[in-house]
Design an enzyme around this catalytic site. Structure first.
Site, PDB file in Angstrom:
ATOM      1  N   CYS A 247     -23.662  -0.818  21.800  1.00 50.60           N
ATOM      2  CA  CYS A 247     -24.516  -0.072  22.411  1.00 50.60           C
ATOM      3  C   CYS A 247     -25.437  -0.688  23.631  1.00 50.60           C
ATOM      4  O   CYS A 247     -26.117   0.193  24.275  1.00 50.60           O
ATOM      5  CB  CYS A 247     -25.526   0.680  21.410  1.00 50.60           C
ATOM      6  SG  CYS A 247     -24.397   1.998  20.412  1.00 50.60           S
ATOM      7  N   HIS A 326     -28.204 -13.052  22.396  1.00 51.78           N
ATOM      8  CA  HIS A 326     -26.878 -13.006  21.776  1.00 51.78           C
ATOM      9  C   HIS A 326     -26.983 -13.885  20.393  1.00 51.78           C
ATOM     10  O   HIS A 326     -27.237 -15.011  20.542  1.00 51.78           O
ATOM     11  CB  HIS A 326     -25.635 -13.454  22.683  1.00 51.78           C
ATOM     12  CG  HIS A 326     -24.387 -12.969  22.298  1.00 51.78           C
ATOM     13  ND1 HIS A 326     -24.067 -13.223  20.991  1.00 51.78           N
ATOM     14  CD2 HIS A 326     -23.530 -12.189  22.882  1.00 51.78           C
ATOM     15  CE1 HIS A 326     -22.787 -12.263  20.697  1.00 51.78           C
ATOM     16  NE2 HIS A 326     -22.459 -12.170  21.937  1.00 51.78           N
ATOM     17  N   HIS A 410     -43.750   2.786  30.792  1.00 57.72           N
ATOM     18  CA  HIS A 410     -42.864   3.704  30.245  1.00 57.72           C
ATOM     19  C   HIS A 410     -41.686   2.808  29.318  1.00 57.72           C
ATOM     20  O   HIS A 410     -41.533   1.544  29.827  1.00 57.72           O
ATOM     21  CB  HIS A 410     -41.918   4.294  31.288  1.00 57.72           C
ATOM     22  CG  HIS A 410     -42.927   5.203  31.991  1.00 57.72           C
ATOM     23  ND1 HIS A 410     -43.489   6.272  31.630  1.00 57.72           N
ATOM     24  CD2 HIS A 410     -43.200   5.142  33.336  1.00 57.72           C
ATOM     25  CE1 HIS A 410     -44.260   6.719  32.552  1.00 57.72           C
ATOM     26  NE2 HIS A 410     -44.055   6.075  33.698  1.00 57.72           N
ATOM     27  N   HIS A 414     -33.299   2.278  23.041  1.00 61.87           N
ATOM     28  CA  HIS A 414     -32.195   2.915  22.437  1.00 61.87           C
ATOM     29  C   HIS A 414     -32.267   3.872  21.663  1.00 61.87           C
ATOM     30  O   HIS A 414     -32.724   3.530  20.229  1.00 61.87           O
ATOM     31  CB  HIS A 414     -31.112   1.818  22.164  1.00 61.87           C
ATOM     32  CG  HIS A 414     -30.080   1.988  21.500  1.00 61.87           C
ATOM     33  ND1 HIS A 414     -29.091   3.063  22.094  1.00 61.87           N
ATOM     34  CD2 HIS A 414     -29.242   1.831  20.505  1.00 61.87           C
ATOM     35  CE1 HIS A 414     -28.085   3.364  21.153  1.00 61.87           C
ATOM     36  NE2 HIS A 414     -28.129   2.547  20.305  1.00 61.87           N
ATOM     37  N   HIS A 443     -32.897  13.615  19.451  1.00 63.33           N
ATOM     38  CA  HIS A 443     -33.032  15.049  18.807  1.00 63.33           C
ATOM     39  C   HIS A 443     -32.112  15.815  19.622  1.00 63.33           C
ATOM     40  O   HIS A 443     -31.222  16.662  19.280  1.00 63.33           O
ATOM     41  CB  HIS A 443     -34.221  15.482  19.000  1.00 63.33           C
ATOM     42  CG  HIS A 443     -34.373  16.733  18.529  1.00 63.33           C
ATOM     43  ND1 HIS A 443     -34.372  17.983  19.357  1.00 63.33           N
ATOM     44  CD2 HIS A 443     -34.767  17.505  17.107  1.00 63.33           C
ATOM     45  CE1 HIS A 443     -34.404  19.151  18.488  1.00 63.33           C
ATOM     46  NE2 HIS A 443     -34.636  18.764  17.139  1.00 63.33           N
ATOM     47  N   ASN A 447     -27.154   9.922  19.324  1.00 56.94           N
ATOM     48  CA  ASN A 447     -26.795   8.457  19.753  1.00 56.94           C
ATOM     49  C   ASN A 447     -25.718   8.570  20.737  1.00 56.94           C
ATOM     50  O   ASN A 447     -24.506   8.719  20.141  1.00 56.94           O
ATOM     51  CB  ASN A 447     -26.666   7.859  18.449  1.00 56.94           C
ATOM     52  CG  ASN A 447     -26.458   6.195  18.810  1.00 56.94           C
ATOM     53  OD1 ASN A 447     -26.095   5.718  20.284  1.00 56.94           O
ATOM     54  ND2 ASN A 447     -26.240   5.359  17.862  1.00 56.94           N
TER      55      ASN A 447
END
Length: 515
Positions: A247, A326, A410, A414, A443, A447
């Site tokens: 993702c 990573h 802002h 994810h 909502h 995902n």
């Protein structure tokens, strides 16, 4: 699918389920407990890499101030002096030309985000909670324990009744074929690209760089080749297809585009981020592999980036920083989100019980590196003073966690799941409005993997909250294990683009999510 999959278990979710096999901690580690100094140094390494620019700015400012204070007599005297010092003039001119050339050649080219588009699936692909459960029961692939597990996950997931699953999953029995997976990929990618081309008046032949990221579906020819074929892109296009990166691959794709735009002048780059569900639905009963079924939904985005100075006038944002972390060198981190077969030979993505702790460590590393690049000096001084005191005098003193609200207006976290959003809100000391875009995206759309951060940015724009000069922080997690951040600065008061995914429903949000 990636590390975001586990987050919707919630604080009580998995522990309350019957026979659950993932006895994992569902809270991120407390960032106040430890901070690794080497990652702070890494952040300052990025800062020092731009030292030439930082040194030239005060020198130029000093020259301008001195020049503004000179009167005509001073200028005449300077001219007479230079007339009798030809060698000095030549040397100064050479140094000035050389310095200007070095600066122009080495300074990073600005990367502009001209516009982006998020795919909005048709209404017939919606999967309300009750329909999802009825369909899961009727497939006959899940036993009662697995059905109860899925029910509890969905109840605490934070997903609403308007998320989408691919068409192949609406059939009884489901039809997860290669052809159906290609159709899902085409609908999502081409839908997002068509809207992007319409909003920007970009001609496909004007694309110089194409990057596509999709973690679990990597056919031959590739997804990028499918786009080249569909839109008849030019033969010398530089195309890339990123697979298996989870993702957080959307930020990785942006980073790759940024690097390529530093090399190739006057170029447009398009980044397409998506995930494919059709062939990656799990039809077994292993609890650790069932969670993605409940959370992942259809979605995708297409982003137009440019290094053309002329595009600054119409661009929405400028890319400020990309920081990638990573943790794949650690075996536990590498295997915490792992695609494999269960004991019955059915393929799925397995989630480790240590996933949340690993995600927290990756996040801490990432924000510790990012901090020196974005935080005001006052916050950095407070952070370092407490860190030094802790190292030298008292091991029990908690380091000062900087206030990232002073660096960003802002936040696009994810939308991997409700629990991670909750914990990031707590650990970063954010306000409910800062995580509203993430909660509402989860909502409304579920995902959507690497594209979720773009649905969140679209939400902020649709609410009319993005003003000129404000900064937005996009942060995503991915298998491997990775945590990546992108920082953008608004170049104008940003309005939502035509056919925004929130166009006809933004007035209904935010909604109250039942605990």
């Amino acid at each position: 699918m990636d590390g975001g999959a586990e987050v919707n278990i919630g604080r009580r979710g998995a522990a309350a389920t019957v026979g659950v096999q993932i006895r994992q901690s569902r809270r991120l580690p407390d960032f106040l407990q430890s901070v690794n100094l080497k990652y702070v140094k890494l952040g300052y390494h990025y800062l020092i890499s731009h030292l030439l620019t930082l040194c030239l700015i005060p020198v130029m400012a000093l020259i301008i101030i001195e020049a503004s204070q000179m009167n005509p007599d001073d200028i005449r005297q300077l001219w007479l002096h230079l007339q009798y010092n030809l060698v000095s003039v030549i040397i100064c001119s050479a140094v000035l030309v050389f310095g200007s050339t070095v600066y122009i050649m080495t300074r990073p080219r600005p990367v502009y985000l001209v516009d982006y588009s998020c795919y909005r699936p048709p209404d017939n692909l919606k999967a309300p909670y009750q329909r999802f459960m009825d369909h899961s029961r009727l497939t006959g692939d899940f036993d009662e324990s697995s059905l109860e597990f899925q029910r509890k996950i969905l109840e605490r997931s934070g997903l609403g009744d308007e998320t989408y699953v691919p068409e192949a999953m609406h059939y009884l029995p489901p039809r997860p074929s290669m052809e159906a997976a290609r159709e899902e990929a085409e609908q999502v990618m081409f839908g997002a690209l068509d809207n992007l081309f319409a909003n920007t008046s970009l001609k496909p032949k004007d694309i110089g760089i194409l990057i596509v990221n999709c973690s679990l579906f990597n056919p031959t020819p590739s997804l990028s080749a499918m786009i080249v074929n569909k839109y008849k892109l030019r033969g010398n296009i530089r195309s890339f297809n990123l697979g298996g990166m989870g993702c957080s691959a959307g930020v990785i794709a942006v980073d790759l585009a940024k690097d390529l735009l530093q090399v190739h002048r006057n170029t447009n780059a398009v980044v397409v981020s998506t995930e494919n569900i059709t062939q990656n639905w799990y039809f077994g009963n292993k609890k650790s592999m069932l969670i993605p079924n409940c959370l992942f939904r259809v979605g995708g985005s297409a982003v137009l980036l440019s290094n053309k100075s002329v595009d600054r006038r119409r661009a929405k944002y400028k890319l400020v920083h990309v920081v990638r972390t990573h943790r794949g060198a650690d075996d536990k981190a590498f295997r915490c989100v792992y695609q494999e077969q269960d004991e019955n030979g059915k393929t799925g993505v397995s989630l480790s019980k240590e996933l949340m702790a690993i995600a927290g460590g990756a996040l801490k590393t990432n924000i510790t590196t990012l901090g020196p690049l974005v935080l005001p000096i006052s916050e950095q001084l407070l952070f370092f003073s407490t860190l030094i005191i802790k190292k030298l005098y008292n091991k029990n003193i908690k380091p000062y966690i900087p206030d990232f609200k002073l660096a960003f207006e802002h936040f696009c976290i994810h939308a991997g799941g409700r629990a991670v959003i909750d914990e990031l809100e707590k650990n970063l000391q954010l306000l409910p409005i800062h995580v509203e875009a993430s909660r509402m995206t989860l909502h409304r759309f579920g995902n959507t993997s690497s594209s979720s951060i773009w649905y969140e940015l679209a939400y902020i724009e649709a609410k009319g909250r993005m003003r000129r000069g404000q900064r937005v922080w996009q942060i995503a997690f991915g298998s491997g294990f990775k945590c990546n951040s992108a920082v953008w600065q608004a170049l104008r008061n940003v309005k939502p683009s035509h056919k925004s995914p929130w166009e006809d429903c933004i007035d209904r949000y935010p909604v109250k999510i039942v605990s």
